[in-house]
Design an enzyme around this catalytic site. Structure first.
Site, PDB file in Angstrom:
ATOM      1  N   ASN A   9      43.745  39.995  29.458  1.00 35.38           N
ATOM      2  CA  ASN A   9      43.251  38.821  30.183  1.00 35.38           C
ATOM      3  C   ASN A   9      44.173  38.635  31.388  1.00 35.38           C
ATOM      4  OD1 ASN A   9      42.416  36.376  31.158  1.00 35.38           O
ATOM      5  ND2 ASN A   9      42.972  35.190  29.346  1.00 35.38           N
ATOM      6  N   LYS A  11      43.928  36.629  33.762  1.00 35.88           N
ATOM      7  CA  LYS A  11      43.976  35.235  34.244  1.00 35.88           C
ATOM      8  C   LYS A  11      43.847  35.217  35.766  1.00 35.88           C
ATOM      9  CE  LYS A  11      46.427  34.071  30.062  1.00 35.88           C
ATOM     10  NZ  LYS A  11      47.334  33.213  29.327  1.00 35.88           N
ATOM     11  N   HIS A  96      38.838  29.778  26.241  1.00 34.16           N
ATOM     12  CA  HIS A  96      40.286  29.928  26.358  1.00 34.16           C
ATOM     13  C   HIS A  96      40.939  28.550  26.434  1.00 34.16           C
ATOM     14  CE1 HIS A  96      44.248  31.106  27.680  1.00 34.16           C
ATOM     15  NE2 HIS A  96      43.952  32.330  27.291  1.00 34.16           N
ATOM     16  N   GLU A  98      43.259  27.469  28.158  1.00 35.03           N
ATOM     17  CA  GLU A  98      43.499  26.994  29.527  1.00 35.03           C
ATOM     18  C   GLU A  98      42.240  26.359  30.106  1.00 35.03           C
ATOM     19  OE1 GLU A  98      45.087  30.724  30.918  1.00 35.03           O
ATOM     20  OE2 GLU A  98      46.814  30.439  29.587  1.00 35.03           O
ATOM     21  N   GLU A 168      44.323  32.339  19.324  1.00 35.89           N
ATOM     22  CA  GLU A 168      45.424  32.198  20.274  1.00 35.89           C
ATOM     23  C   GLU A 168      46.104  30.844  20.060  1.00 35.89           C
ATOM     24  OE1 GLU A 168      44.757  35.023  23.842  1.00 35.89           O
ATOM     25  OE2 GLU A 168      43.967  33.057  24.372  1.00 35.89           O
TER      26      GLU A 168
HETATM   27  P1  13P Z   1      50.213  35.821  27.016  1.00 32.69           P
HETATM   28  O1  13P Z   1      50.036  37.180  26.410  1.00 32.69           O
HETATM   29  O2  13P Z   1      50.711  35.855  28.424  1.00 32.69           O
HETATM   30  O3  13P Z   1      50.979  34.898  26.119  1.00 32.69           O
HETATM   31  O4  13P Z   1      48.726  35.184  27.142  1.00 32.69           O
HETATM   32  C1  13P Z   1      47.905  35.219  26.042  1.00 32.69           C
HETATM   33  C2  13P Z   1      46.560  34.779  26.452  1.00 32.69           C
HETATM   34  O5  13P Z   1      46.347  33.621  26.776  1.00 32.69           O
HETATM   35  C3  13P Z   1      45.485  35.766  26.485  1.00 32.69           C
HETATM   36  O6  13P Z   1      44.252  35.175  26.664  1.00 32.69           O
END
Ligand code: 13P
Length: 252
Positions: A9, A11, A96, A98, A168
């Site tokens: 991901n 982001k 997600h 976020e 997650e």
């Molecule tokens: P990290 O691996 O940077 O902790 O992020 C995890 C994540 O949110 C994947 O969707």
């Protein structure tokens, strides 16, 4: 038999040029590799079509990180599931933490997005997970169960077979603090049981459940060794081709 998957991901990282370089490097690193898992790259919308064009489709699938909760029309700035599909992407990440936290995506909105994604032929990587306070208050099983029930349990069994779940824990995302293999296994087994109670044992056994949250080359092997952990959704480490490859290699 369920699939093992390592999904990156990205982001909101990488310009188009940088993203293409990264995708090509990942693609190159997998040449000749005997892969024990499927590999997915979750890129920003603007990268999708170009990344699809530079990776080997038999090794790497491409995923969006979101899609609209509307089919089409006057929704300035939005990108529909049909548009995502038209780029050659085959997955979309939904739910997600976020998006839930910063863009106020409710279980109801996510339910609509999931349905539109499936209707348009995309597979969904659906994220669930508790915040630290919920873990400390011992309500993390209830929280995760509600996230699954509220957005997914209107689906038919057939529709549900196109869902990949990603556990997650929010306290582990980008913090360098990973769930222990035991914590991950405990939650993944609970998630599988939740799916089994609704859709039956066969669908539950075939559901891929990924772990996400500071997964990296140093901890992936131990996490993936658990019977109910079928791979990872990788943030930070997916931006570095060598690290991402090392996470993929944790299955070898
Ligand atoms: P990290 O691996 O940077 O902790 O992020 C995890 C994540 O949110 C994947 O969707």
């Amino acid at each position: 038999m369920r699939k093992n998957i390592v999904a990156g991901n990205w982001k909101m990282n990488k310009t188009l040029e940088e993203g293409l370089t990264l995708a090509k490097e990942v693609n190159e690193s997998l040449k000749g590799a005997d892969l024990k898992c499927d590999v997915i790259l979750g890129t920003p919308f603007i990268h999708l079509a170009s990344v699809v064009g530079v990776v080997d489709a038999d090794k790497i699938a491409v995923s969006a990180q979101n899609c609209a909760d509307k089919e089409a029309g006057a929704y300035t700035g939005e990108v529909s599931a049909a548009m995502v599909k038209s780029t050659g992407a085959s997955y979309v990440i939904l739910g997600h933490s976020e998006r839930r936290a910063y863009y106020h995506e409710t279980p109801e909105i996510l339910k609509t997005k999931v349905q539109l994604a499936l209707k348009n032929g995309l597979k969904v990587i659906f994220c669930i997970g508790e915040v630290l306070e919920e873990r400390e208050n011992n309500i993390y099983f209830d929280v995760v169960k509600s996230q699954i029930v509220d957005s997914l349990f209107d689906l038919s069994g057939e529709e549900f077979s196109n869902i990949v779940l990603a556990y997650e824990p929010v306290w582990a995302i980008g913090t360098g603090k990973t769930a222990t293999p035991a914590q991950a296994q405990e939650m993944h087994a609970f998630i599988r049981k939740t799916v089994a109670d609704k859709y039956g044992k066969e669908i539950a056994e075939n559901t891929t459940i990924l772990y996400g949250g500071s997964a990296n080359p140093g901890n992936a092997k131990e996490l993936f060794a658990n019977p109910d952990v079928d791979g990872g959704l990788i943030g930070g480490a997916s931006l570095k081709p060598a690290d991402f490859k090392a996470v993929i290699d944790a299955f070898n």
